[in-house]
Write an enzyme that holds these catalytic residues in place. Structure first.
Site, mmCIF file in Angstrom:
data_model
loop_
_atom_site.group_PDB
_atom_site.id
_atom_site.type_symbol
_atom_site.label_atom_id
_atom_site.label_comp_id
_atom_site.label_asym_id
_atom_site.label_seq_id
_atom_site.Cartn_x
_atom_site.Cartn_y
_atom_site.Cartn_z
ATOM 1 N N ALA A 33 0.828 -1.219 0.000
ATOM 2 C CA ALA A 33 0.000 0.000 0.000
ATOM 3 C C ALA A 33 0.855 1.259 0.000
ATOM 4 C CB ALA A 33 -0.918 0.002 1.216
ATOM 5 N N ALA A 43 -16.277 -3.271 15.514
ATOM 6 C CA ALA A 43 -17.626 -3.356 16.099
ATOM 7 C C ALA A 43 -18.082 -4.798 15.987
ATOM 8 C CB ALA A 43 -18.585 -2.440 15.352
ATOM 9 N N VAL A 130 -18.574 -10.511 -4.814
ATOM 10 C CA VAL A 130 -18.800 -11.487 -5.897
ATOM 11 C C VAL A 130 -17.683 -12.517 -5.910
ATOM 12 C CG1 VAL A 130 -19.092 -11.809 -8.388
ATOM 13 C CG2 VAL A 130 -19.989 -9.748 -7.296
ATOM 14 N N LYS A 203 -25.098 -11.477 -7.134
ATOM 15 C CA LYS A 203 -23.745 -11.372 -7.703
ATOM 16 C C LYS A 203 -23.799 -11.151 -9.212
ATOM 17 C CE LYS A 203 -22.000 -14.390 -4.055
ATOM 18 N NZ LYS A 203 -21.793 -15.795 -3.692
#
Ligand code: HSE
Length: 438
Positions: A33, A43, A130, A203
């Site tokens: 990255a 959460a 997907v 999908k």
């Protein structure tokens, strides 16, 4: 460089997988990255025994993450429609980028979500929605960007494929294999989504939008599940040189786009016939590249996490790119141009070949009447088999037809079922050769 701060909502199968992959591969992910990707908050409704969250801020309220000023990217892994929609829209409203694995959310509410995200100039990425870990969204949206996509077809529900494979190979019951798929974390919270084709239709809707540059139109998808497939049909298909698979298919025609999910006979020699277990595969036909095939794990914790983390990498790289220079959510900018106005075709207008199985009274002239009904609809027979009698005088007749319009086949079935010599209903399974001109 500044870290990208991630809030994961949902620490179930995919959330847990994402947490673990981000932690385990943190160094390599940061190098890819060009900056660290750190989990700022999680959460969750309950602890995931596979995740060590020590030292990570946790909350039981997903909306804490959506409003947390220290979060750059909200990762939505709670599933479902309404709360997920509200969560994602709240995150967007608060200027956060979003990564989601939620195909139902994108297929049903995607147009609204992308509009909101566009207005705020934030990214919404959904590779994991997907085919689990297979990077098919990226391939279709970017890798095949030069092509006019002619059609795509695939096995895009891992649970359904797992069930069909194990029933066929091990002679096990539908319920038994489904329970195993649920225990392995492949199945949806409501497994009817898997076996009735709804998950695959979600999908397929997403794939078709990215392939052709049309808005998401889940409500127009034709959906038929695998629950009516009998072992008898599996055997007959095998005798004829076919395997029954549950396919999502979308084709471009001059009149519009086909968008359909249903079981289909596919020739044993085509690659799709060898896609077994929880594996998914999608074949995409581009006018320049020809056929391409994408294969891999379609469900499961870490395969799906692989796609979620790939999206996080894209967000980390694109976070400082001006919004209008980013890859469009659904691959095309300027929705409203091109083939955007072509309709999704009603099922009566699609064209395919058919397998029919009927039970007939064994008396002279029945086969001739069946053949006449087909020929009156202009349907050519490719193969016909009459088996030995099974119930008194009733004999199974198996037919393979050439390609025809579904409406002609509907009329054939209506007429066959009204014949006194045909018992019960006619079984119809579509046949897809998946060759280049499919
Ligand atoms: N229930 C889905 C499947 C999970 O079985 O394919 C991945 O979307």
């Amino acid at each position: 460089m500044k870290s990208v701060r991630v809030g994961i909502c949902g620490l179930g199968t995919v959330g847990g997988g994402t947490f673990n992959v981000l932690m385990r591969n943190a160094d390599d992910i940061a190098r890819r990255a060009g900056r660290p990707i750190v989990i700022e908050q999680v959460a969750m409704r309950r602890e995931n025994p596979h995740c060590d969250t020590t030292g990570v801020k946790t909350t039981s309220d997903v909306f804490d993450v959506a409003r947390n000023p220290d979060i750059d990217v909200l990762v939505e892994l709670i599933g479902g429609y309404e709360v997920a929609r509200e969560l994602v829209l709240t995150a967007i409203e608060n200027g956060k980028h979003v990564v989601t694995a939620n195909k139902a959310l994108i297929a049903v509410h995607g147009n609204e979500i992308f509009q909101a995200a566009h207005e705020k100039g934030v990214i919404v990425a959904f590779e994991a929605a997907v085919a689990g870990g297979i990077p098919v969204i990226k391939s279709l949206r970017e890798g095949l960007g030069a092509n006019r996509i002619e059609w795509l077809a695939g096995i895009i529900n891992g649970t359904g494929n797992y069930i069909l494979t194990h029933m066929r190979d091990e002679g096990r019951t539908f319920e038994d294999v489904l329970a195993e798929a649920q225990a392995l974390g492949y199945a949806e919270a409501d497994p009817t989504f898997d076996v009735e084709g709804i998950d695959a239709a979600h999908k397929l809707t997403i794939l078709a939008s990215i392939a052709y540059g049309v808005p998401l139109q889940f409500d127009k998808a034709y959906t038929e599940g695998i629950s009516r497939i009998t072992f008898d049909d599996v055997e007959q298909a095998d005798n004829l040189g076919y395997v029954i698979k549950h396919l999502g298919i979308s084709k471009r025609t001059e009149a519009g786009f086909e968008l359909r999910v249903h079981p289909a006979l596919v020739p044993k020699e085509c690659l799709m016939a060898s896609v077994n277990g929880v594996k998914n595969a999608i074949e995409v036909m581009g006018d320049a590249v020809g056929p391409t095939l994408y294969y891999g794990a379609g469900a499961g914790a870490e395969p799906t996490a692989s796609a979620v983390v790939a999206d996080l990498l894209d967000v980390a790289r694109d976070i400082s790119t001006e919004h209008n220079y980013r890859v469009p959510y659904l691959a095309f900018s300027g929705i409203g141009d091109g083939d955007n106005d072509l309709p999704i075709l009603p099922m009566e207008e699609i064209t395919t070949a058919y397998y029919l199985r009927l039970l007939a009274v064994d008396r002279p002239g029945v086969l001739a009447r069946v053949a006449t009904i087909l020929s009156e609809q202009g349907i050519s027979i490719e193969a016909i088999m009459q088996k030995e009698a099974i119930e008194g005088e009733l004999v199974p007749i198996i037919l393979l037809t050439h390609r025809t319009r579904e409406k002609h086949m509907n009329e054939v079935i209506r007429q066959l079922e009204s014949l006194a010599d045909i018992a019960g209903s006619v079984t119809r399974i579509r046949v897809e050769t998946l060759d280049e001109d499919a």
